[in-house]
Design a protein around this motif. Structure first.
Motif, PDB file in Angstrom:
ATOM      1  N   ALA A 163       0.982  -1.340   0.018  1.00 24.76           N
ATOM      2  CA  ALA A 163       0.028  -0.288   0.137  1.00 24.76           C
ATOM      3  C   ALA A 163       1.319   0.924  -0.169  1.00 24.76           C
ATOM      4  N   LEU A 164       1.700   1.759   1.060  1.00 27.63           N
ATOM      5  CA  LEU A 164       2.890   2.028   0.429  1.00 27.63           C
ATOM      6  C   LEU A 164       3.437   2.351  -0.870  1.00 27.63           C
ATOM      7  N   ALA A 165       3.762   1.332  -0.703  1.00 25.02           N
ATOM      8  CA  ALA A 165       4.610   0.925  -2.769  1.00 25.02           C
ATOM      9  C   ALA A 165       3.419   2.018  -3.751  1.00 25.02           C
ATOM     10  N   LEU A 166       1.865   1.600  -3.421  1.00 22.72           N
ATOM     11  CA  LEU A 166       0.783   1.983  -4.181  1.00 22.72           C
ATOM     12  C   LEU A 166       1.310   3.788  -4.069  1.00 22.72           C
ATOM     13  N   GLU A 167       0.826   4.052  -3.150  1.00 19.24           N
ATOM     14  CA  GLU A 167       0.956   5.449  -2.373  1.00 19.24           C
ATOM     15  C   GLU A 167       1.910   6.678  -3.076  1.00 19.24           C
ATOM     16  N   ILE A 168       3.336   5.634  -3.039  1.00 20.57           N
ATOM     17  CA  ILE A 168       4.346   6.508  -3.591  1.00 20.57           C
ATOM     18  C   ILE A 168       4.490   6.728  -5.094  1.00 20.57           C
ATOM     19  N   LEU A 169       4.199   6.043  -5.610  1.00 18.79           N
ATOM     20  CA  LEU A 169       3.752   5.730  -7.297  1.00 18.79           C
ATOM     21  C   LEU A 169       2.740   6.967  -7.635  1.00 18.79           C
ATOM     22  N   ASP A 170       1.289   7.167  -5.951  1.00 19.75           N
ATOM     23  CA  ASP A 170       0.559   8.112  -6.558  1.00 19.75           C
ATOM     24  C   ASP A 170       1.092   9.715  -6.613  1.00 19.75           C
ATOM     25  N   THR A 171       2.540   9.004  -5.893  1.00 24.34           N
ATOM     26  CA  THR A 171       2.705  11.376  -6.149  1.00 24.34           C
ATOM     27  C   THR A 171       2.964  10.988  -7.097  1.00 24.34           C
ATOM     28  N   PHE A 172       3.789  10.492  -8.316  1.00 29.00           N
ATOM     29  CA  PHE A 172       4.296  10.840  -9.507  1.00 29.00           C
ATOM     30  C   PHE A 172       3.474  11.020 -10.235  1.00 29.00           C
ATOM     31  N   ASP A 173       2.312  10.556  -9.934  1.00 28.66           N
ATOM     32  CA  ASP A 173       0.911  10.191 -11.089  1.00 28.66           C
ATOM     33  C   ASP A 173       0.174  11.342 -10.879  1.00 28.66           C
ATOM     34  N   GLN A 174       0.092  12.278  -9.840  1.00 27.46           N
ATOM     35  CA  GLN A 174      -0.430  13.097  -8.579  1.00 27.46           C
ATOM     36  C   GLN A 174       0.728  14.372  -9.887  1.00 27.46           C
ATOM     37  N   GLU A 175       2.122  14.671  -9.241  1.00 22.73           N
ATOM     38  CA  GLU A 175       2.959  15.539 -10.187  1.00 22.73           C
ATOM     39  C   GLU A 175       2.881  15.867 -11.648  1.00 22.73           C
ATOM     40  N   SER A 176       2.579  14.073 -12.354  1.00 27.57           N
ATOM     41  CA  SER A 176       2.314  14.186 -14.513  1.00 27.57           C
ATOM     42  C   SER A 176       1.526  14.948 -14.677  1.00 27.57           C
ATOM     43  N   LYS A 177       0.159  14.571 -13.400  1.00 26.30           N
ATOM     44  CA  LYS A 177      -1.312  15.587 -13.880  1.00 26.30           C
ATOM     45  C   LYS A 177      -0.672  17.160 -13.834  1.00 26.30           C
ATOM     46  N   ARG A 178      -0.578  17.788 -12.584  1.00 20.45           N
ATOM     47  CA  ARG A 178      -0.316  19.221 -12.475  1.00 20.45           C
ATOM     48  C   ARG A 178       0.976  19.310 -13.587  1.00 20.45           C
TER      49      ARG A 178
END
Length: 298
Positions: A124-139
């Motif tokens: 779950a931590l790993a998925l949340e870590i990758l999600d931070t990059f996903d949010q950055e790519s959208k921004r």
């Protein structure tokens, strides 16, 4: 900050350390038998992501994206922060230098999704870590779309616009570098006690964010090229206008220069209407030049 117990359950315990001191690292090493060199890796601000296994300890050194604005964008530490994950048989330990919202999010997921093991929480931590990059790519995508609209529909300040584009390119390339280096720890999640489907979800999430940043790098490079091409086109338009004015004034300046010479014997000096003849000749040259330029579609 002292070692905090984030979760204590029947199957596993989760300890977290933010901004660890040397005494905290020594305590973890003695209590859980973790290699001191692995613990030191969590304090190096520029250390690349990695996976290492030492005895019964599995160590994932990950990096998550941070939106904190930095004056310089030179290293991966300017766009990301480390999160070390130590997995033992029934214990998980996380270590990070800076505050991270990922920890509280995953803590809520333990009860919400019924996570029953340290390996599942690590996933779950790993998925949340990758999600931070996903949010950055959208921004960054939204930011580039806005800049593209300004470039083609407005007349932005060239110096400010190129600085914005440079910052966006640096952020995209540094994040892509972090993600490429993260493949090692991501692949080694298959060693944990998780299902094949769970690992596949992690791998697909990783591929998605890597693809997003590859696309962003290409997009910002193309946008910089288009911006420079438009800037050159504007400069060419200015030079074209100056060249047209030169075509008008060059012969007029020549005539004015000839009649401005101070000689005693110039036949035109004593003509009664010489001044008007000179003006008429200049006007004729302007008309002829104008007709010529219009026909050539300048």
């Amino acid at each position: 900050m002292a070692i905090q117990k984030i979760f204590e359950g029947d199957n596993f315990h989760w300890f977290d350390v933010e901004a660890p001191l040397q005494e905290d690292l020594d305590h973890l090493s003695k209590t859980f038998g973790i290699d001191e060199l692995l613990l030191e890796d969590t304090t190096d601000p520029t250390h690349l992501p990695k996976f290492e296994e030492s005895g019964r300890v599995k160590f994932f050194l990950t990096r998550e994206n941070t939106t904190e604005e930095r004056n310089s964008l030179n290293t991966i530490g300017d766009v990301s922060t480390k999160l070390g994950i130590f997995l033992l048989e029934d214990t998980m330990i996380t270590i990070h230098r800076l505050h991270t919202p990922t920890i509280p999010k995953v803590k809520k997921l333990i009860k919400k999704e019924g996570l029953k093991s340290a390996d599942e929480v690590a996933l779950a931590l790993a998925l949340e870590i990758l999600d931070t990059f996903d949010q950055e790519s959208k921004r960054l995508t939204a930011q580039l779309d806005k800049m593209e609209n300004e470039i083609f529909t407005k007349n932005p300040d060239s110096s400010k616009q190129i600085r914005k584009l440079y910052k966006a390119k640096r952020r995209a390339s540094l994040n892509a570098r972090v993600l490429n280096a993260s493949s090692e720890w991501m692949v080694n999640f298959r060693k944990l006690n998780i299902t094949k489907g769970q690992y596949t979800d992690l791998r697909d999430k990783y591929k998605d964010v890597v693809t997003d940043f590859d696309h962003l790098n290409a997009q910002v490079t193309n946008l910089i090229s288009m911006f420079l091409a438009l800037t050159d086109q504007k400069a060419n338009q200015v030079m074209k206008v100056l060249a047209i004015y030169s075509a008008y004034f060059l012969p007029l300046t020549f005539i004015a220069g000839v009649y401005g010479m101070n000689f005693d014997f110039m036949p035109e000096l004593h003509l009664k209407y010489g001044y008007f003849y000179a003006l008429g000749l200049m006007l004729l040259i302007v008309i002829v030049t104008n007709i010529y330029l219009r026909r050539k579609k300048f």
